[in-house]
Motif scaffolding. Structure first.
Motif, PDB file in Angstrom:
ATOM      1  N   ALA A 107       0.852  -1.186   0.000  1.00 31.55           N
ATOM      2  CA  ALA A 107       0.000   0.000   0.000  1.00 31.55           C
ATOM      3  C   ALA A 107       0.890   1.239   0.000  1.00 31.55           C
ATOM      4  O   ALA A 107       2.095   1.156   0.267  1.00 31.55           O
ATOM      5  CB  ALA A 107      -0.899  -0.009   1.234  1.00 31.55           C
ATOM      6  N   GLU A 108       0.311   2.398  -0.272  1.00 35.28           N
ATOM      7  CA  GLU A 108       1.103   3.619  -0.357  1.00 35.28           C
ATOM      8  C   GLU A 108       1.821   3.941   0.951  1.00 35.28           C
ATOM      9  O   GLU A 108       2.888   4.542   0.950  1.00 35.28           O
ATOM     10  CB  GLU A 108       0.210   4.795  -0.773  1.00 35.28           C
ATOM     11  N   ASP A 109       1.210   3.563   2.079  1.00 38.20           N
ATOM     12  CA  ASP A 109       1.870   3.783   3.374  1.00 38.20           C
ATOM     13  C   ASP A 109       2.396   2.467   3.951  1.00 38.20           C
ATOM     14  O   ASP A 109       2.648   2.372   5.155  1.00 38.20           O
ATOM     15  CB  ASP A 109       0.930   4.450   4.365  1.00 38.20           C
ATOM     16  N   GLY A 110       2.575   1.483   3.079  1.00 35.02           N
ATOM     17  CA  GLY A 110       3.036   0.166   3.527  1.00 35.02           C
ATOM     18  C   GLY A 110       4.538   0.113   3.741  1.00 35.02           C
ATOM     19  O   GLY A 110       5.292   0.977   3.284  1.00 35.02           O
ATOM     20  N   SER A 111       4.977  -0.924   4.447  1.00 29.35           N
ATOM     21  CA  SER A 111       6.394  -1.064   4.780  1.00 29.35           C
ATOM     22  C   SER A 111       6.821  -2.518   4.735  1.00 29.35           C
ATOM     23  O   SER A 111       6.010  -3.435   4.868  1.00 29.35           O
ATOM     24  CB  SER A 111       6.687  -0.478   6.172  1.00 29.35           C
ATOM     25  N   ILE A 112       8.125  -2.725   4.544  1.00 28.79           N
ATOM     26  CA  ILE A 112       8.752  -4.044   4.558  1.00 28.79           C
ATOM     27  C   ILE A 112       9.729  -4.102   5.723  1.00 28.79           C
ATOM     28  O   ILE A 112      10.525  -3.179   5.919  1.00 28.79           O
ATOM     29  CB  ILE A 112       9.496  -4.326   3.240  1.00 28.79           C
ATOM     30  N   TRP A 113       9.651  -5.175   6.488  1.00 30.93           N
ATOM     31  CA  TRP A 113      10.541  -5.407   7.625  1.00 30.93           C
ATOM     32  C   TRP A 113      11.265  -6.724   7.365  1.00 30.93           C
ATOM     33  O   TRP A 113      10.619  -7.764   7.169  1.00 30.93           O
ATOM     34  CB  TRP A 113       9.741  -5.493   8.920  1.00 30.93           C
ATOM     35  N   ILE A 114      12.596  -6.710   7.385  1.00 27.86           N
ATOM     36  CA  ILE A 114      13.381  -7.887   7.005  1.00 27.86           C
ATOM     37  C   ILE A 114      14.346  -8.249   8.120  1.00 27.86           C
ATOM     38  O   ILE A 114      15.238  -7.474   8.465  1.00 27.86           O
ATOM     39  CB  ILE A 114      14.164  -7.635   5.702  1.00 27.86           C
ATOM     40  N   SER A 115      14.180  -9.440   8.677  1.00 29.86           N
ATOM     41  CA  SER A 115      15.089  -9.921   9.719  1.00 29.86           C
ATOM     42  C   SER A 115      16.364 -10.457   9.080  1.00 29.86           C
ATOM     43  O   SER A 115      16.325 -11.142   8.050  1.00 29.86           O
ATOM     44  CB  SER A 115      14.417 -11.024  10.543  1.00 29.86           C
ATOM     45  N   ILE A 116      17.497 -10.187   9.714  1.00 33.86           N
ATOM     46  CA  ILE A 116      18.781 -10.631   9.183  1.00 33.86           C
ATOM     47  C   ILE A 116      19.816 -10.540  10.301  1.00 33.86           C
ATOM     48  O   ILE A 116      19.580  -9.888  11.324  1.00 33.86           O
ATOM     49  CB  ILE A 116      19.203  -9.761   7.964  1.00 33.86           C
ATOM     50  N   ASP A 117      20.971 -11.209  10.108  1.00 31.92           N
ATOM     51  CA  ASP A 117      22.034 -11.110  11.112  1.00 31.92           C
ATOM     52  C   ASP A 117      23.317 -10.601  10.468  1.00 31.92           C
ATOM     53  O   ASP A 117      23.327 -10.137   9.330  1.00 31.92           O
ATOM     54  CB  ASP A 117      22.235 -12.443  11.844  1.00 31.92           C
ATOM     55  N   ASP A 118      24.427 -10.701  11.209  1.00 34.08           N
ATOM     56  CA  ASP A 118      25.689 -10.107  10.762  1.00 34.08           C
ATOM     57  C   ASP A 118      26.249 -10.719   9.490  1.00 34.08           C
ATOM     58  O   ASP A 118      27.051 -10.076   8.804  1.00 34.08           O
ATOM     59  CB  ASP A 118      26.748 -10.247  11.872  1.00 34.08           C
ATOM     60  N   HIS A 119      25.874 -11.930   9.159  1.00 34.22           N
ATOM     61  CA  HIS A 119      26.459 -12.584   7.990  1.00 34.22           C
ATOM     62  C   HIS A 119      26.220 -11.793   6.707  1.00 34.22           C
ATOM     63  O   HIS A 119      27.089 -11.726   5.837  1.00 34.22           O
ATOM     64  CB  HIS A 119      25.899 -14.001   7.830  1.00 34.22           C
TER      65      HIS A 119
END
Length: 396
Positions: A107-119
C-alpha cells in the motif's frame, strides 16, 4: 476478529481439493488443512514464494500494509527444516528478487521489515537500497535475540537486525503507530500547577536553530513580565503568534515562581499515536529465540523444533507499529507460522507462504490451535479467545 466463538474442526476426512478462485491461477484449496469459515481473507499457501507472489499478485497489489520477511540468513548451517548454505550471490539475488516483488504489492503507506544477522546485513542493505531506493530506507532495528553468553566464540553475538523500508517514508511516518506508555514514562507526568487537564510533563520550548526561519527569533514575555530570549544557537519551537497563543492557553510552564525558562507542557492524555518506537528492542520487551522455541515445543511436544523461530512478541511489535486491525499482512517466508498466528490474534488479515512440508504439518496445525484459542505467546496480552479461520492453498 469475526465469530469469536468459532471452534476448529477437530477432524476432516480427506485431502479434498476444490478449485481456487480465478484470481489465483495454479492455486487450489486443500480443505483438509483449512480451518474455519471461508471468506476470512486469511491464506496459508504451500509453494515456492516467488511463484505464489506472482499468482496472488493482482489480488494483493496495493493492499499489503506490512510485509515481514525472515529469509534464510546464509549462515552455512543445516537446520531441522532447511539448509542455509546457499552461495552469497545466489542468496542475495533470491532475496532481492522477492523484495522487489513484495514492493509492488505494498500500500502507499506500507512497509517491509526484514530480519537478518551479521552474515549478510551490510550486503543486503546496499542491495536493497539499489532495488527499492535509498530514500525508502526508514531505519535498522536491533533486536536482542538471546540473553545468555556464548563462551565458545570470540564474541557472544546476542543481537540481530530488522531492516525497515517504506513505500513512502512520509506516508508511513503519518500512519505508523506508537507504543503504549510504560509505567516509567507515566511516572514522568506530574500536575505541578493543578491543571484541570491532568498530569503533564514539560519539554524544551527552544530547538536547534540550524533550519530556523526569522519568525522563530524573538523575545518571550512571561505572564509576570520577565523577558526570555533563546540561547545562542537555538530558537523558539513556535513563531511568536503561536507561542503567545500557547502561553494564553496555559500550555507553557515558567516554573513554580514564574521566573523559569519557558517549557512546553505535554499532557498525559495527548499522546496521540503513542510513544515513538526506539530502534533498540530488548529481550525483556519482545522475547528471544529461546522463548519462541519453548512456545512451539508446548504446542508440538516431541516434534522436531525450528532452530531459530521468532517470538510472537517481536512480530506483534512489528505489526503493531506498521499496521492496524483489518489490514493485510504478508509473510513470504512463513516458517513455523508466527506472523500468521500474531495476525490472527490481533485482527489483521494475512497471506503466509511456505515451501516446506511444515506448511501443513506445523504452520497450519499451529493456526488451527490459534483458531481454537491457543493461549501461548501474546494470547494473554491481547486477550485472545480464539475464532476466525484461514484457507490453505497449494501451488500446482
Amino acid at each position: 476478529m469475526d465469530d469469536l466463538n468459532l471452534r476448529m474442526e477437530v477432524a476432516q476426512p480427506a485431502d479434498v481439493e476444490i478449485s481456487s478462485p480465478p484470481t489465483f491461477p495454479r492455486l487450489s484449496t486443500v480443505k483438509k488443512f483449512s480451518c474455519g469459515p471461508t471468506g476470512t481473507g486469511n491464506f496459508l499457501v504451500h509453494g515456492e514464494n516467488h511463484d505464489v507472489l506472482k499468482s496472488m499478485g493482482r489480488w494483493m497489489e496495493g493492499r499489503v500494509k506490512c510485509a515481514y520477511l525472515d529469509p534464510p540468513y546464509r549462515t552455512g548451517e543445516r537446520f531441522t527444516h532447511y539448509d542455509d548454505d546457499a552461495k552469497h550471490e545466489d542468496w542475495l539475488h533470491d532475496v532481492t528478487t522477492r523484495v522487489r516483488k513484495v514492493w509492488e504489492l505494498l500500500a502507499e503507506d506500507g512497509s517491509i521489515w526484514i530480519s537478518i544477522d551479521d552474515h549478510e546485513v551490510h550486503y543486503l542493505k546496499v542491495a536493497l537500497d539499489r532495488v527499492v531506493g535509498r530514500q525508502s530506507f526508514v531505519t535498522t532495528v536491533v533486536w536482542q535475540q538471546r540473553t545468555t553468553r556464548e563462551n565458545r566464540k570470540v564474541f557472544s553475538n546476542n543481537h540481530e537486525y530488522v531492516l525497515v523500508y517504506a513505500k513512502s517514508p512520509r506516508k508511513f511516518a503519518q500512519s505508523r503507530n506508537g507504543l503504549a506508555l510504560t509505567e516509567d514514562i507515566r511516572g514522568r507526568y506530574v500536575n505541578h500547577d493543578d491543571d484541570p487537564r491532568g498530569p503533564w510533563q514539560s519539554v524544551s520550548a527552544n530547538v536547534q536553530a540550524g533550519h530556523a526561519v526569522a519568525s522563530q527569533f524573538y523575545t518571550i514575555t512571561a505572564p509576570n513580565g520577565r523577558k526570555h530570549v533563546p540561547p545562542n544557537g537555538r530558537c523558539w519551537a513556535y513563531n511568536k503568534s503561536k507561542m503567545d497563543l500557547e502561553i494564553a492557553q496555559g500550555n507553557v510552564w515558567f516554573g513554580r515562581d514564574g521566573n523559569g525558562v519557558p517549557r512546553i507542557k505535554k499532557f498525559l492524555g495527548s499522546g496521540g499515536k503513542g510513544v515513538t518506537p526506539e530502534t533498540l528492542w530488548p529481550a525483556s520487551e519482545v522475547g528471544t529465540n529461546d522463548h519462541a522455541k519453548k512456545h512451539i515445543h508446548a504446542m508440538f511436544p516431541g516434534d522436531p523444533l525450528f532452530d531459530t523461530p521468532k517470538p510472537e512478541a517481536l512480530i506483534w511489535r512489528v505489526l503493531h507499529v506498521a499496521s492496524n486491525p483489518g489490514d493485510l499482512v504478508l509473510d513470504p517466508y512463513l516458517g513455523s507460522g508466527t506472523t500468521a498466528a500474531v495476525a490472527m490474534k490481533t485482527g489483521r488479515r494475512f497471506v503466509g507462504i511456505e515451501s516446506g512440508e511444515h506448511a501443513a504439518t506445523i504452520a497450519a496445525a499451529r493456526l488451527r490451535q490459534v483458531v481454537d484459542g491457543e493461549g501461548g505467546g501474546i494470547s494473554t496480552e491481547v486477550d485472545w479467545q480464539g475464532g476466525g479461520g484461514f484457507e490453505f492453498l497449494r501451488f500446482r
